[in-house]
Design a protein around this motif. Structure first.
Motif, PDB file in Angstrom:
ATOM      1  N   VAL A   8     -33.723   0.441  -5.532  1.00 11.38           N
ATOM      2  CA  VAL A   8     -33.697   1.523  -4.541  1.00 11.38           C
ATOM      3  C   VAL A   8     -34.331   1.003  -3.256  1.00 11.38           C
ATOM      4  O   VAL A   8     -35.402   0.394  -3.288  1.00 11.38           O
ATOM      5  N   THR A   9     -33.673   1.243  -2.122  1.00 12.46           N
ATOM      6  CA  THR A   9     -34.226   0.810  -0.838  1.00 12.46           C
ATOM      7  C   THR A   9     -34.660   1.975   0.044  1.00 12.46           C
ATOM      8  O   THR A   9     -35.380   1.775   1.014  1.00 12.46           O
ATOM      9  N   LYS A  10     -34.207   3.206  -0.302  1.00 13.07           N
ATOM     10  CA  LYS A  10     -34.600   4.366   0.500  1.00 13.07           C
ATOM     11  C   LYS A  10     -34.548   5.620  -0.356  1.00 13.07           C
ATOM     12  O   LYS A  10     -33.607   5.822  -1.120  1.00 13.07           O
ATOM     13  N   GLU A  11     -35.573   6.443  -0.212  1.00 15.62           N
ATOM     14  CA  GLU A  11     -35.622   7.744  -0.882  1.00 15.62           C
ATOM     15  C   GLU A  11     -35.643   8.841   0.170  1.00 15.62           C
ATOM     16  O   GLU A  11     -36.126   8.639   1.281  1.00 15.62           O
ATOM     17  N   SER A  12     -35.151  10.026  -0.212  1.00 19.04           N
ATOM     18  CA  SER A  12     -35.251  11.188   0.677  1.00 19.04           C
ATOM     19  C   SER A  12     -36.699  11.687   0.652  1.00 19.04           C
ATOM     20  O   SER A  12     -37.519  11.218  -0.141  1.00 19.04           O
ATOM     21  N   GLN A  13     -36.994  12.656   1.491  1.00 20.56           N
ATOM     22  CA  GLN A  13     -38.348  13.225   1.516  1.00 20.56           C
ATOM     23  C   GLN A  13     -38.701  13.896   0.200  1.00 20.56           C
ATOM     24  O   GLN A  13     -39.865  14.011  -0.150  1.00 20.56           O
ATOM     25  N   THR A  14     -37.683  14.319  -0.552  1.00 14.24           N
ATOM     26  CA  THR A  14     -37.938  14.970  -1.841  1.00 14.24           C
ATOM     27  C   THR A  14     -38.005  13.970  -2.994  1.00 14.24           C
ATOM     28  O   THR A  14     -38.222  14.350  -4.132  1.00 14.24           O
ATOM     29  N   GLY A  15     -37.783  12.681  -2.685  1.00 15.35           N
ATOM     30  CA  GLY A  15     -37.878  11.656  -3.711  1.00 15.35           C
ATOM     31  C   GLY A  15     -36.559  11.253  -4.349  1.00 15.35           C
ATOM     32  O   GLY A  15     -36.533  10.416  -5.249  1.00 15.35           O
ATOM     33  N   ARG A  16     -35.444  11.818  -3.873  1.00 13.75           N
ATOM     34  CA  ARG A  16     -34.138  11.423  -4.415  1.00 13.75           C
ATOM     35  C   ARG A  16     -33.795  10.024  -3.901  1.00 13.75           C
ATOM     36  O   ARG A  16     -33.927   9.730  -2.723  1.00 13.75           O
ATOM     37  N   LYS A  49     -26.105  11.326 -13.614  1.00 18.71           N
ATOM     38  CA  LYS A  49     -26.529  12.646 -14.100  1.00 18.71           C
ATOM     39  C   LYS A  49     -26.424  13.613 -12.934  1.00 18.71           C
ATOM     40  O   LYS A  49     -26.650  13.223 -11.791  1.00 18.71           O
ATOM     41  N   LYS A  50     -26.089  14.859 -13.239  1.00 19.60           N
ATOM     42  CA  LYS A  50     -26.131  15.909 -12.211  1.00 19.60           C
ATOM     43  C   LYS A  50     -27.583  16.359 -12.094  1.00 19.60           C
ATOM     44  O   LYS A  50     -28.162  16.871 -13.048  1.00 19.60           O
ATOM     45  N   ILE A  51     -28.179  16.143 -10.941  1.00 20.20           N
ATOM     46  CA  ILE A  51     -29.544  16.581 -10.682  1.00 20.20           C
ATOM     47  C   ILE A  51     -29.504  17.461  -9.445  1.00 20.20           C
ATOM     48  O   ILE A  51     -29.097  17.006  -8.372  1.00 20.20           O
ATOM     49  N   ASN A  52     -29.873  18.720  -9.621  1.00 20.97           N
ATOM     50  CA  ASN A  52     -29.790  19.709  -8.542  1.00 20.97           C
ATOM     51  C   ASN A  52     -28.402  19.731  -7.910  1.00 20.97           C
ATOM     52  O   ASN A  52     -28.246  19.814  -6.701  1.00 20.97           O
ATOM     53  N   GLY A  53     -27.376  19.613  -8.765  1.00 18.66           N
ATOM     54  CA  GLY A  53     -25.999  19.720  -8.315  1.00 18.66           C
ATOM     55  C   GLY A  53     -25.387  18.454  -7.733  1.00 18.66           C
ATOM     56  O   GLY A  53     -24.224  18.453  -7.359  1.00 18.66           O
ATOM     57  N   LEU A  54     -26.156  17.364  -7.645  1.00 21.54           N
ATOM     58  CA  LEU A  54     -25.632  16.126  -7.071  1.00 21.54           C
ATOM     59  C   LEU A  54     -25.577  15.034  -8.133  1.00 21.54           C
ATOM     60  O   LEU A  54     -26.518  14.867  -8.914  1.00 21.54           O
ATOM     61  N   ASP A  55     -24.471  14.267  -8.142  1.00 19.09           N
ATOM     62  CA  ASP A  55     -24.401  13.110  -9.030  1.00 19.09           C
ATOM     63  C   ASP A  55     -25.459  12.101  -8.592  1.00 19.09           C
ATOM     64  O   ASP A  55     -25.544  11.757  -7.408  1.00 19.09           O
ATOM     65  N   THR A  56     -26.252  11.663  -9.555  1.00 24.30           N
ATOM     66  CA  THR A  56     -27.381  10.783  -9.265  1.00 24.30           C
ATOM     67  C   THR A  56     -27.353   9.586 -10.203  1.00 24.30           C
ATOM     68  O   THR A  56     -27.253   9.749 -11.414  1.00 24.30           O
ATOM     69  N   PRO A  57     -27.435   8.359  -9.658  1.00 25.57           N
ATOM     70  CA  PRO A  57     -27.447   7.168 -10.504  1.00 25.57           C
ATOM     71  C   PRO A  57     -28.745   7.064 -11.301  1.00 25.57           C
ATOM     72  O   PRO A  57     -29.829   7.323 -10.772  1.00 25.57           O
ATOM     73  N   VAL A  58     -28.616   6.684 -12.556  1.00 26.02           N
ATOM     74  CA  VAL A  58     -29.775   6.414 -13.403  1.00 26.02           C
ATOM     75  C   VAL A  58     -29.454   5.202 -14.274  1.00 26.02           C
ATOM     76  O   VAL A  58     -28.300   4.936 -14.583  1.00 26.02           O
ATOM     77  N   SER A  59     -30.497   4.465 -14.654  1.00 24.90           N
ATOM     78  CA  SER A  59     -30.270   3.314 -15.523  1.00 24.90           C
ATOM     79  C   SER A  59     -30.214   3.777 -16.973  1.00 24.90           C
ATOM     80  O   SER A  59     -30.850   4.758 -17.349  1.00 24.90           O
ATOM     81  N   ARG A  60     -29.411   3.088 -17.770  1.00 27.03           N
ATOM     82  CA  ARG A  60     -29.299   3.424 -19.192  1.00 27.03           C
ATOM     83  C   ARG A  60     -30.621   3.085 -19.868  1.00 27.03           C
ATOM     84  O   ARG A  60     -31.164   2.006 -19.660  1.00 27.03           O
ATOM     85  N   PRO A  61     -31.127   3.994 -20.698  1.00 27.21           N
ATOM     86  CA  PRO A  61     -32.382   3.713 -21.387  1.00 27.21           C
ATOM     87  C   PRO A  61     -32.203   2.550 -22.367  1.00 27.21           C
ATOM     88  O   PRO A  61     -31.257   2.522 -23.139  1.00 27.21           O
ATOM     89  N   ASP A  62     -33.082   1.568 -22.242  1.00 27.70           N
ATOM     90  CA  ASP A  62     -33.027   0.441 -23.165  1.00 27.70           C
ATOM     91  C   ASP A  62     -34.422  -0.038 -23.551  1.00 27.70           C
ATOM     92  O   ASP A  62     -34.572  -1.080 -24.179  1.00 27.70           O
ATOM     93  N   GLY A  63     -35.443   0.706 -23.151  1.00 27.90           N
ATOM     94  CA  GLY A  63     -36.805   0.337 -23.495  1.00 27.90           C
ATOM     95  C   GLY A  63     -37.427  -0.692 -22.580  1.00 27.90           C
ATOM     96  O   GLY A  63     -38.600  -1.015 -22.716  1.00 27.90           O
ATOM     97  N   ASP A  64     -36.662  -1.216 -21.621  1.00 27.63           N
ATOM     98  CA  ASP A  64     -37.168  -2.223 -20.701  1.00 27.63           C
ATOM     99  C   ASP A  64     -37.420  -1.583 -19.341  1.00 27.63           C
ATOM    100  O   ASP A  64     -36.502  -1.344 -18.579  1.00 27.63           O
ATOM    101  N   LYS A  65     -38.688  -1.286 -19.039  1.00 30.92           N
ATOM    102  CA  LYS A  65     -39.019  -0.594 -17.793  1.00 30.92           C
ATOM    103  C   LYS A  65     -38.769  -1.462 -16.561  1.00 30.92           C
ATOM    104  O   LYS A  65     -38.655  -0.953 -15.461  1.00 30.92           O
TER     105      LYS A  65
END
Length: 70
Positions: A8-16, A49-65
């Motif tokens: 991630v290189t930029k987040e909104s003021q709300t953290g998206r 994932k739909k988060i607050n109505g917007l499609d949002t990229p997330v990494s697949r859970p694999d246990g590797d933070k």
């Protein structure tokens, strides 16, 4: 340690997460562009994932933070 494919290189003021960079190709992407590429199978380690109505990229859970977005 495995290098994160996308960061991630930029987040909104709300953290998206709004702007991303592919650490292998150097391509910069908006959230919308990254979502499009995920949905078309270009990034198999990520999904959306739909988060607050917007499609949002997330990494697949694999246990590797180390490869989480953020």
């Amino acid at each position: 340690m495995k290098k994160k494919r996308v960061s991630v290189t930029k987040e909104s003021q709300t953290g998206r997460n709004e702007q991303f960079i592919d650490n292998i190709t150097g391509e910069k992407m908006s959230r919308v562009k990254f979502v499009h590429k995920i949905k078309h199978g270009e990034y198999k380690d990520y999904y959306t994932k739909k988060i607050n109505g917007l499609d949002t990229p997330v990494s697949r859970p694999d246990g590797d933070k180390s490869n989480n977005l953020g």
